[in-house]
Every structure is written in structure tokens, then in C-alpha cells.
Scaffold this active site. Structure first.
Site, short mmCIF file in Angstrom:
data_model
loop_
_atom_site.label_atom_id
_atom_site.label_comp_id
_atom_site.label_asym_id
_atom_site.label_seq_id
_atom_site.Cartn_x
_atom_site.Cartn_y
_atom_site.Cartn_z
N LYS A 116 0.84 -1.20 0.00
CA LYS A 116 0.00 0.00 0.00
C LYS A 116 0.88 1.25 0.00
CE LYS A 116 -3.80 -2.16 2.54
NZ LYS A 116 -4.67 -2.61 1.46
N GLU A 200 -2.89 6.45 8.11
CA GLU A 200 -3.72 7.27 7.23
C GLU A 200 -4.73 8.01 8.08
OE1 GLU A 200 -5.90 4.98 4.31
OE2 GLU A 200 -4.09 4.45 3.23
N HIS A 235 -14.44 -4.34 7.07
CA HIS A 235 -13.66 -3.88 5.91
C HIS A 235 -13.69 -4.87 4.76
CE1 HIS A 235 -12.31 -0.82 8.63
NE2 HIS A 235 -11.68 -1.68 9.40
N ARG A 292 -5.29 -7.65 -10.35
CA ARG A 292 -5.88 -8.96 -10.72
C ARG A 292 -7.35 -8.74 -11.05
NH1 ARG A 292 -9.02 -9.06 -6.27
NH2 ARG A 292 -8.08 -8.36 -4.35
P1 ADP Z 1 -7.54 -4.24 2.28
O1 ADP Z 1 -6.47 -4.34 1.23
O2 ADP Z 1 -7.19 -4.92 3.55
O3 ADP Z 1 -8.88 -4.61 1.75
P2 ADP Z 1 -8.10 -1.42 1.85
O4 ADP Z 1 -7.07 -0.35 1.88
O5 ADP Z 1 -8.59 -1.82 0.50
O6 ADP Z 1 -7.57 -2.70 2.65
O7 ADP Z 1 -9.33 -0.98 2.73
C1 ADP Z 1 -10.40 -1.84 3.00
C2 ADP Z 1 -11.58 -1.05 3.53
O8 ADP Z 1 -11.22 -0.40 4.76
C3 ADP Z 1 -12.02 0.08 2.61
O9 ADP Z 1 -12.92 -0.36 1.63
C4 ADP Z 1 -12.66 1.01 3.61
O10 ADP Z 1 -13.94 0.53 3.96
C5 ADP Z 1 -11.80 0.89 4.83
N1 ADP Z 1 -10.73 1.93 4.85
C6 ADP Z 1 -9.48 1.82 4.33
N2 ADP Z 1 -8.79 2.97 4.50
C7 ADP Z 1 -9.60 3.82 5.14
C8 ADP Z 1 -9.47 5.17 5.62
N3 ADP Z 1 -8.33 5.87 5.49
N4 ADP Z 1 -10.52 5.73 6.24
C9 ADP Z 1 -11.69 5.04 6.40
N5 ADP Z 1 -11.87 3.77 6.00
C10 ADP Z 1 -10.85 3.15 5.38
#
Ligand code: ADP
Length: 505
Positions: A116, A200, A235, A292
Site C-alpha cells: 500500500k 492514514e 472492511h 488482478r
Molecule cells: P484491504 O487491502 O485490507 O482490503 P483497503 O485499503 O482496500 O484494505 O481498505 C479496505 C476497507 O477499509 C475500505 O474499503 C474502507 O472501507 C476501509 N478503509 C481503508 N482505509 C480507510 C481510511 N483511510 N478511512 C476510512 N476507512 C478506510
């Protein structure tokens, strides 16, 4: 064109790829573990190779065996699907080094978007807005506090190698940060073998909106519009749709351009997804890129008419994309529900057993991408997603109604599933209005689960009650089925179970 593709996956996505191969005249090779010896994907492929014991660490995650299976069967390519080794740079490289085609982006692009933090760095350089935060791993709690102070609480600690919502911690006050950092690092280490955690800004109440991109080897990179994936638990996505009620054509063009820029910066080719958070003001922030095919790809296929898996194979064969951006306009509405072997009423506890009965919905606008059939054993070795139910209709309102209808047609006996949960969501006023964001489901879940039975459950309970009452008049009572015509609402699920067991459904 590729001639023979080894499908390095299982379940519904393996079947999805096998079908695309067949439509393109490509032969397919399935792989399977002990547990999957009789799985549908094994039977549907042209050939199948046993690759090891049931745990994925001894089968679907053993790159060497997958490559050997491809070489032995004379396959010229490997399609990784999603999950397992699909986003492992080393595997993409090993496939290429073995002289095989990787149906996906170049290993270098996987690496560039692999963590990330790397993806954030790349997105920033490409001018794509990211969530405020760091792009390097935190050294210690003191540094986390310092960074958090600059943009204020709440903040989110995230594993750089993260996926599936693991290694994430929301921190609402400085006093919690040290413990949360330790926990996130430990979880990251256990899940990904890498304890790098960064921070973040935690965005309150955004939507998860992602952009599908598709690029060929000849320099064309297009976007196929958005998917709204805000209905999440822990999530993790549960329901996805395309398009999003929150995205206007103008915003779609801007988000699409941002996704294309990020993908180009990574030297991306093939299908990929840029995930964004979209806030109530219409500001969007890049989260990460999935290098992917994604679980939710069918909703994009249904609104664009573009077969993403076929195009993955055609792009890997060297074909040029024949579309231009202005031709790609979403038509109608598509919704997908993930049907999992989880008992929503019991905290989504995984359920295991043998599928003793399966009735798959059909009719206008209904698509079933499943990996199960009657007789399938559902164990704990793999992901609990059994199938995806996808519908298309001209409007969102009619798509919600169609999904509701299709879910009612679906019957799976032998394991608990998320089917009834989805029925309830389709009946929910917020969902119907499109008033969803990423925290909506967690807030709504307790009442969604605890509420009175669905209209269908009430109807079935009434029928069951009447039938049992009738039977009890002519036969001695059977334990557990004594009938009262006015069963309280809380007993409806027992009624339902009894009715099912009695073969009424
Ligand atoms: P993963 O790769 O574990 O799925 P992501 O970065 O795609 O992680 O985030 C998964 C979910 O977590 C997002 O769809 C959102 O719902 C929540 N999320 C991620 N980052 C944030 C953020 N900075 N603030 C609020 N929610 C977040």
C-alpha cells in the site's frame, strides 16, 4: 491466441475462467487439492491435475507445483484468478521464467502496486489524490503520534502488505495509539509475514468506489467506470453494484482519469482495479490498486457489455483493445450479492457441511457464478464464498427488486448461508435509497439481523404452521414439530428450518 490455459485457482472463479476459455476456443487445465477432487471446476475443465493436500499451503499456494502442472500438460499460460497467488510478484515472475504467459499485469507492475505504501508513493507521483498519511512504515509509537497530530484523530493504522481488511486499527485518541500499533504490527506479521504499518487519516462515512481499468500491450489504457462496494463488514465487501448512485458522469470521468494515470505510472497491462474512498463532498482518495481480476467484476461486465475475463485472455494473447473511452458508458444497473457459508444470525460464524439441496435462481437478468453443486462438501480449508448472485435491470430500483426476487428463488440446504441476510438488505429502506457508506452495515447490522422475519419467512411459517396443524390432527405429534398456528416471530427461523427439513421448500 493462447491455446491452453492452466487455471491456478478453485471455486467459482476457476469455473468463470474455464467458461471464458471455452468461449474463446482455448483449452483449460484445472488444478485441485484432495478436498476438491470432485469439485465442479475439475469436471468442467478439459483436463485436471491433482496438486496436493487440502490445505492451500500444500496445494493452491505451491507455485512450483502449479508451474509443473502447466508444463506437464503443455499449457501455454497461467490464469491466477483472485486470492491465492494472484498478486504475488514472485509467482508472476516464475511463470514468465518458465516460458509461460501470465494472464495478468507484468510482475513489475504487481511489485509497483504490491504494498500500500509503494502504491501511495506511485499514485502521488501520478497526481492521483491519496488519503492523507505517510508513505513509509512507522518506526515507533512516537512517530505515529507525531504524524497523527498533523492531520488529527481519528487515524487508521494499516499494514503496508495488507489485504482482506487485516492489520487495520482505527485510533480515536493519542492514548490508544501505542497499543493499536503493536496489535496492527502483530496481525500484519502473522497474516503477511511483514510487520510494516503506516498511518492514514481515518475518513468518516465515505463510500468505497473503485474504478475498473483495462489496458493492452499496445499502450491503450481505458477505464470501465465504477463499482460501489460500500456494503462492508469488517472492511470486507458483501454487496457490490455498478454504477454508483454517488457518481455523476463528470465525476466518473475524473475518477477514471485518475485511475488510468495511476495504472499507467505502474506500467500496467491487463485488468486491474483502483480503489478509492469518496466522501460526501465528492472528494475522492486513492486507497490501493488490485492487480488482478476482482470478485465483483461481473457487475461491470453487465453494465458495460465487456467480458473482462475474455479480455484478460485476449490481452495476454497480444490483442489490441477495440474500444475507445467515449464508447464505454454504463447501461442500466447491476448488483452482486456474495453468497457465503456463514451464519449471519450468529455473528457470521462459518458453517460447514454437505450441500444436500441447491436451487439456483434464474429468469430475466439473473446470473449465477457459483462453485458449488448438490453434494459439494463445504469445509474450512478455503474462503467461505460459495457463489455470487448477480442481477441486471434497467434501473437501480428494478435491480434491487430483481435481486430480492432472485434471492427468494435461491435455496441452499445443508449449510447456513448469507442468503437471508441479503434478503433483509434488499428490503432495507436505506439500502433501497442508496444511502450507504462503508460504516453503514456495521451500524445497521444488529437491527437488520434482530428484526422481525422477512415477509417470505412469515409466509412460509404460516404455511408450515397450517400444514403441521393439519398433520397433527391426523397423526401423533412428532418431537420438535408440534404446531401452534400462531408461532411467535422469534420462532420463525425454527419454523423455517422445520419447513425446509420437511421438504416444503
Ligand atoms: P484491504 O487491502 O485490507 O482490503 P483497503 O485499503 O482496500 O484494505 O481498505 C479496505 C476497507 O477499509 C475500505 O474499503 C474502507 O472501507 C476501509 N478503509 C481503508 N482505509 C480507510 C481510511 N483511510 N478511512 C476510512 N476507512 C478506510
Amino acid at each position: 491466441m493462447l491455446k491452453k490455459v492452466l487455471v491456478a485457482n478453485r471455486g467459482e472463479i476457476a469455473l468463470r475462467i474455464i467458461r471464458a476459455c471455452r468461449e474463446l476456443g482455448i483449452r483449460s487445465v484445472a488444478v485441485y487439492s484432495d478436498a476438491d477432487a470432485r469439485a465442479p471446476h475439475v469436471r468442467e475443465a478439459d483436463e485436471a491435475v491433482h496438486i496436493g493436500a487440502s490445505p492451500s499451503s500444500e496445494s493452491y499456494l505451491v507455485g512450483e507445483r502449479l508451474i509443473q502442472a502447466a508444463l506437464r500438460t503443455g499449457a501455454d499460460a497461467v490464469h491466477p484468478g483472485y486470492g491465492f497467488l494472484s498478486e504475488r510478484e514472485w509467482f508472476a515472475r516464475a511463470v514468465r521464467d518458465a516460458g509461460l504467459v501470465w494472464v495478468g499485469p507484468p510482475a513489475e507492475a504487481i511489485a509497483a502496486m504490491g504494498s500500500k505504501t509503494a502504491a501511495r508513493t506511485l499514485a502521488i507521483a501520478a497526481g492521483t489524490p491519496v488519503v492523507p498519511g505517510t508513505t513509509t512504515a512507522l518506526r515507533d509509537a512516537a512517530e505515529a503520534m507525531e504524524v497523527a497530530r498533523t492531520f488529527g484523530y481519528p487515524v487508521l493504522l494499516k499494514a503496508a502488505a495488507g489485504g482482506g481488511g487485516k492489520g487495520m486499527r482505527v485510533v480515536r485518541a493519542e492514548s490508544e495509539i501505542a497499543t493499536a500499533l503493536e496489535q496492527a504490527q502483530r496481525e500484519a506479521k502473522n497474516s503477511f509475514g511483514d510487520d510494516a504499518v503506516y498511518v492514514e487519516k481515518y475518513i468518516e462515512g465515505p463510500r468505497h468506489v473503485e474504478i475498473q481499468v483495462l489496458g493492452d500491450m499496445h499502450g491503450t489504457m481505458l477505464h470501465l467506470g465504477e463499482r460501489e462496494c460500500s456494503v462492508q463488514r469488517r472492511h470486507q465487501k458483501m454487496i457490490e453494484e455498478a454504477p454508483s448512485v454517488a457518481v455523476s458522469p463528470e465525476l466518473r470521468a475524473r475518477m477514471g482519469a485518475a485511475a488510468v494515470a495511476a495504472a499507467k505510472a505502474a506500467g500496467y497491462v491487463n485488468a486491474g482495479t483502483c480503489e478509492f474512498l469518496l466522501d460526501a463532498k465528492g472528494e475522492f482518495y486513492f486507497l490501493e490498486m488490485n492487480t488482478r481480476i476482482q470478485v465483483e467484476h461481473p457487475v461491470t461486465e453487465l453494465v458495460t457489455g465487456i467480458d473482462l475475463v475474455q479480455w484478460q485472455l485476449r490481452i495476454a494473447s497480444g490483442e489490441k483493445l477495440p474500444f475507445v473511452q467515449s464508447e464505454i458508458v454504463p447501461r442500466g444497473w447491476a448488483i452482486e450479492c456474495r453468497i457465503t457459508s456463514e451464519d449471519a444470525a450468529n455473528g457470521f460464524l462459518p458453517s460447514t457441511g454437505r450441500i444436500s439441496y441447491l436451487k439456483v435462481p434464474s429468469g430475466p437478468g439473473v446470473r449465477w457464478d457459483g462453485g458449488i453443486e448438490e453434494g459439494s462438501e463445504v469445509g474450512l480449508f478455503y474462503d467461505p464464498m460459495l457463489a455470487k448472485l448477480i442481477v441486471w435491470a434497467p434501473t437501480r430500483e428494478s435491480a434491487v427488486e430483481r435481486m430480492h426476487r432472485a434471492l427468494l428463488e435461491l435455496t441452499i440446504e445443508g449449510v447456513e448461508t448469507s442468503r437471508d441476510f441479503h434478503v433483509r438488505v434488499m428490503e432495507d429502506a436505506d439500502f433501497k435509497a442508496g444511502a450507504i457508506e462503508i460504516q453503514w452495515l456495521e451500524r445497521r447490522l444488529p437491527s437488520l439481523i434482530a428484526v422481525a422475519p422477512t415477509a417470505e419467512e412469515v409466509r412460509i411459517a404460516a404455511i408450515a404452521g397450517a400444514l403441521f396443524a393439519e398433520r397433527d390432527r391426523s397423526a401423533p405429534p412428532v418431537a420438535g414439530t408440534s404446531a401452534t398456528s400462531a408461532a411467535p416471530a422469534t420462532e420463525s427461523s425454527n419454523w423455517l428450518r422445520t419447513a425446509r427439513a420437511e421438504g416444503l421448500r
